[in-house]
Design a protein around this motif. Sequence first.
Motif, PDB file in Angstrom:
ATOM      1  N   PHE A 100       0.833  -1.210   0.000  1.00 25.57           N
ATOM      2  CA  PHE A 100       0.000   0.000   0.000  1.00 25.57           C
ATOM      3  C   PHE A 100       0.870   1.264   0.000  1.00 25.57           C
ATOM      4  CE2 PHE A 100      -2.919   3.002   2.225  1.00 25.57           C
ATOM      5  CZ  PHE A 100      -4.002   2.915   1.364  1.00 25.57           C
TER       6      PHE A 100
ATOM      7  N   TRP B 247      -1.936   2.006  -8.766  1.00 27.49           N
ATOM      8  CA  TRP B 247      -3.227   1.719  -8.145  1.00 27.49           C
ATOM      9  C   TRP B 247      -4.171   1.251  -9.237  1.00 27.49           C
ATOM     10  CZ3 TRP B 247      -4.918   1.962  -3.022  1.00 27.49           C
ATOM     11  CH2 TRP B 247      -6.312   1.814  -2.837  1.00 27.49           C
TER      12      TRP B 247
ATOM     13  N   PHE C 118      -2.381  -2.232  -5.502  1.00 25.87           N
ATOM     14  CA  PHE C 118      -2.862  -1.234  -4.554  1.00 25.87           C
ATOM     15  C   PHE C 118      -1.713  -0.405  -3.991  1.00 25.87           C
ATOM     16  CE2 PHE C 118      -6.187  -4.475  -4.499  1.00 25.87           C
ATOM     17  CZ  PHE C 118      -7.308  -3.694  -4.680  1.00 25.87           C
TER      18      PHE C 118
ATOM     19  N   VAL D 124      -0.637   3.248  -3.146  1.00 26.61           N
ATOM     20  CA  VAL D 124      -1.466   4.427  -2.940  1.00 26.61           C
ATOM     21  C   VAL D 124      -0.845   5.713  -3.492  1.00 26.61           C
ATOM     22  CG1 VAL D 124      -0.616   5.192  -0.681  1.00 26.61           C
ATOM     23  CG2 VAL D 124      -3.050   5.398  -1.225  1.00 26.61           C
ATOM     24  N   TRP D 125       0.434   5.673  -3.858  1.00 24.65           N
ATOM     25  CA  TRP D 125       1.123   6.932  -4.178  1.00 24.65           C
ATOM     26  C   TRP D 125       0.535   7.760  -5.306  1.00 24.65           C
ATOM     27  CZ3 TRP D 125       3.677   9.578  -0.902  1.00 24.65           C
ATOM     28  CH2 TRP D 125       4.229   8.923   0.209  1.00 24.65           C
TER      29      TRP D 125
ATOM     30  N   LEU E  82      -2.471   8.293  -6.079  1.00 23.78           N
ATOM     31  CA  LEU E  82      -3.598   9.055  -5.525  1.00 23.78           C
ATOM     32  C   LEU E  82      -3.090  10.140  -4.582  1.00 23.78           C
ATOM     33  CD1 LEU E  82      -5.979   6.068  -4.723  1.00 23.78           C
ATOM     34  CD2 LEU E  82      -6.038   7.560  -6.703  1.00 23.78           C
ATOM     35  N   VAL E  83      -2.062   9.807  -3.798  1.00 21.04           N
ATOM     36  CA  VAL E  83      -1.526  10.773  -2.838  1.00 21.04           C
ATOM     37  C   VAL E  83      -0.859  11.948  -3.559  1.00 21.04           C
ATOM     38  CG1 VAL E  83       0.161  11.123  -1.005  1.00 21.04           C
ATOM     39  CG2 VAL E  83      -1.274   9.108  -0.980  1.00 21.04           C
TER      40      VAL E  83
ATOM     41  N   ILE F 178      -7.326  11.082  -3.959  1.00 18.74           N
ATOM     42  CA  ILE F 178      -7.926  10.109  -3.034  1.00 18.74           C
ATOM     43  C   ILE F 178      -9.444  10.266  -3.022  1.00 18.74           C
ATOM     44  CG2 ILE F 178      -8.038   9.344  -0.635  1.00 18.74           C
ATOM     45  CD1 ILE F 178      -5.229  10.376  -0.225  1.00 18.74           C
TER      46      ILE F 178
ATOM     47  N   HIS G 251     -11.166   9.394  -6.332  1.00 21.71           N
ATOM     48  CA  HIS G 251     -11.245   7.958  -6.543  1.00 21.71           C
ATOM     49  C   HIS G 251     -12.386   7.351  -5.717  1.00 21.71           C
ATOM     50  CE1 HIS G 251      -9.786   4.000  -7.613  1.00 21.71           C
ATOM     51  NE2 HIS G 251      -9.940   3.636  -6.348  1.00 21.71           N
TER      52      HIS G 251
ATOM     53  N   SER H 295     -11.335  -1.222  -0.196  1.00 20.97           N
ATOM     54  CA  SER H 295     -10.200  -0.350  -0.497  1.00 20.97           C
ATOM     55  C   SER H 295     -10.574   1.125  -0.309  1.00 20.97           C
ATOM     56  CB  SER H 295      -9.704  -0.585  -1.927  1.00 20.97           C
ATOM     57  OG  SER H 295     -10.541   0.045  -2.865  1.00 20.97           O
TER      58      SER H 295
ATOM     59  N   LEU I  58      -8.627   4.006   1.965  1.00 22.87           N
ATOM     60  CA  LEU I  58      -8.309   5.364   1.513  1.00 22.87           C
ATOM     61  C   LEU I  58      -8.960   6.397   2.420  1.00 22.87           C
ATOM     62  CD1 LEU I  58      -8.729   4.940  -2.347  1.00 22.87           C
ATOM     63  CD2 LEU I  58      -6.604   5.176  -1.066  1.00 22.87           C
TER      64      LEU I  58
ATOM     65  N   LEU J 190      -6.914   6.820   5.500  1.00 24.60           N
ATOM     66  CA  LEU J 190      -5.734   7.654   5.236  1.00 24.60           C
ATOM     67  C   LEU J 190      -6.127   9.134   5.223  1.00 24.60           C
ATOM     68  CD1 LEU J 190      -2.734   7.653   4.383  1.00 24.60           C
ATOM     69  CD2 LEU J 190      -3.502   7.565   2.013  1.00 24.60           C
TER      70      LEU J 190
END
Lengths: 430, 320
Positions: free
Chosen positions: B75, B81, B88, B90-91, B93-94, B268, B271, B289, B293, B296
């Motif tokens: 993650f 992603w 998965f 996450v970067w 989206l971040v 994030i 999505h 999932s 998110l 986070l």
Amino acid sequence: MSAESINPEERSVGVLPEGPAVKQNIARRQLIGQIWRGIFFFAIVFGLVALLTLILDVVNDSFGLIATQSEVDEQEITGGRELEDLSQAELVAILNENLSRRVLTRLNREQPLEERDAANLVEVIETEVLKTELVAVFPLWESLTQRAAIEERVTERFPRAELSWKAWVNWDFITTPMSSVAFNAGVRTAILGTLWVTMLTALIAIPVGIFAAIYLEEYADHRVWYNKIIQTNINNLAGVPSIIYGMLGLAIFVRVLEPFTSGAFFGVSSGGGATLNGRTILSAAFTMALLILPVIIITGQEAIRAVPNSLRQGSYGLGATKWQTVWNIVLPQAFPSILTGIILAVSRAVGETAPLILVGASTFIVTDPNGPFSKFTVLPIQIYTWTQQPEQEFKIIAAAAIVVLLIVMLFLNATAVLLRNYFRSKRVSV
Amino acid sequence: MADQARARAESIGVSIPTEATVDLSKRPHIGETIIQAILFICGVLSIFTTVGIVWVLFQQAWLFFGDPEVSVLEFFTTFRWVPEIGLFGVWPLVTATFMTSLIGMLVAIPFGLAAAIYLSEYASDRVRSVVKPLLEILAGVPTVVYGYFALGFITPLLRNIFGINTVNIYNMASAGIAMGILILPLIASLSEDALSAVPQSLRNASFGLGATRLETAIRVVLPAAASGLVAAFIIGISRAVGETMIVALAAGAGPNLTANPFDSAETITGHIARISGGDISYGSIQYTSIFALGLLLFVITLGLNILSRRLVARFREVYE
């Protein structure tokens, strides 16, 4: 330090500088000051221009020229006259002449042609005989300034098309339900959905919010640990993104409490607008209520705090109990400010979109919501869905829906100001 | 005196008890106790909201990370992603969230702060009474309208300026600018509060030393209000990170690891909105999932809000 110890050189430092250089320096500093003042002011102008542009952009898209094209020429079937000028009998005759037996039977089954009024018949002729279709839309500004160019372009591409003005925001738009054809679509279902959700939200959130504010201001001892936690917690909840509330709503109200929010527990059966799952008006209202609660509590607390203590003591002095004091003295005094907070919170609920995407507002629905257990859509969801469509005409009706939404919010806020002023004038002056 | 008053009271039908019959001890009021209990329950309800949020996010995120297909390590350390094929990281989206928030703050902080300085240090009461409600209207416009504005006005404008080939139809710059305009009034209003809280005596001292209005504002008032201003900026960032509708409409669909603001990329929040807008089955890995998110997002915004509150508290200690 004594006066004697200052030597002559140091004393000369205290002499005020003079001469053209100093004047120049001051003038320069003041000029810089003026320039920056202008820059600071520009920031405000920027904000206001942004607001104006946003409104003009929306208005620009919701009015303007449209080009429509018919399969059959209107003049041909009416013998050179306008449809609107014909009598009811003549219209029926036109329909009988131009439509196949099958279509006629279908129409007659809906409602016999002879019993329909002229306006309805004109509509039927337009959709069934002329088959009028929208071929191009133009925003307001372009329509006003480049009329000639538009006409030229339209006649070139669609030789039989007709140009006419159209205000997309009109009574039909407000009273017709959703349609997959942008030209016929309206926001009736969305307005009703917004009204239902907002009313239920207010019903849940307002009493709970005011009671919580009263508890925290009038009853809670803030030195006790649990009251500290409640207060900190409310402040933190106010900063939680709305989409997180949507997730809470999805997991708790839509899924865990499904028997309750779908109405199955209360014996609501399917049919009508009922869905038999948790994606209902009730779930949406609970989610929205949780979302706006912190705002109502915090503004309510500020309002109650502003009531002078002398009033409370006067009430206690007359022998009133705590609740009597709160109910008869504190609340009426604080009410105008509480109301302002409530309206701010409620108009936030009207415009909020993200949580309802998660809770599951329907994107396409034509039946009116008929109770808390119906599936629903709301204005912001409708705007979101239409804006996502690639076709230009959906963007246009999204703009029209925005105009409706902004009018609803303006109406809410204006009511708030009027009510506040009314209650303020009735309040005891202290 | 007392006898006269009693006589008058009795003449209009009011009986006043004589001293002997008055019982001054506190009487129990069952009604009062019930009311207090109801009020307390309403206050505690907010705790349940928080507990609910935390429980839901952690429980679903636990299911997500408990799935054999994903791990916490994957993650946070991988860069793709694609839920459909079980990737998965996450970067993307971040970084998109970071990029849109950064652009938003680049618009909102300079303009918001400048507006706040003007309102607090220069504007007359009349100007302030006109401008502040107008800025509040700007802040009250629903975010979905800003999304429409970004897509229908800012994007075409950017494409006209920078060229159709450079600027994607869906791009982070357009969403960021719209976000900046949305957050501008918030920053302006919070910053103005911080500036107005600086005692007038500091300004007067500065004027007395011959400083101009600008010098006073920049060298005396701004430093004095610094922690309050930073707190306002942090609230703004937190708002930008959690903002959903603008990015959902204007920034584009599909995670994309890119540093180009004119590219489309999904944040994030964007999505979460897109995935949950479609039909996903409860309990699927896509469903859990979005809760991971959400967790986070919740941690980031909560951290920012607590930081901001700390700063404001410190600022208050100095001046109140």
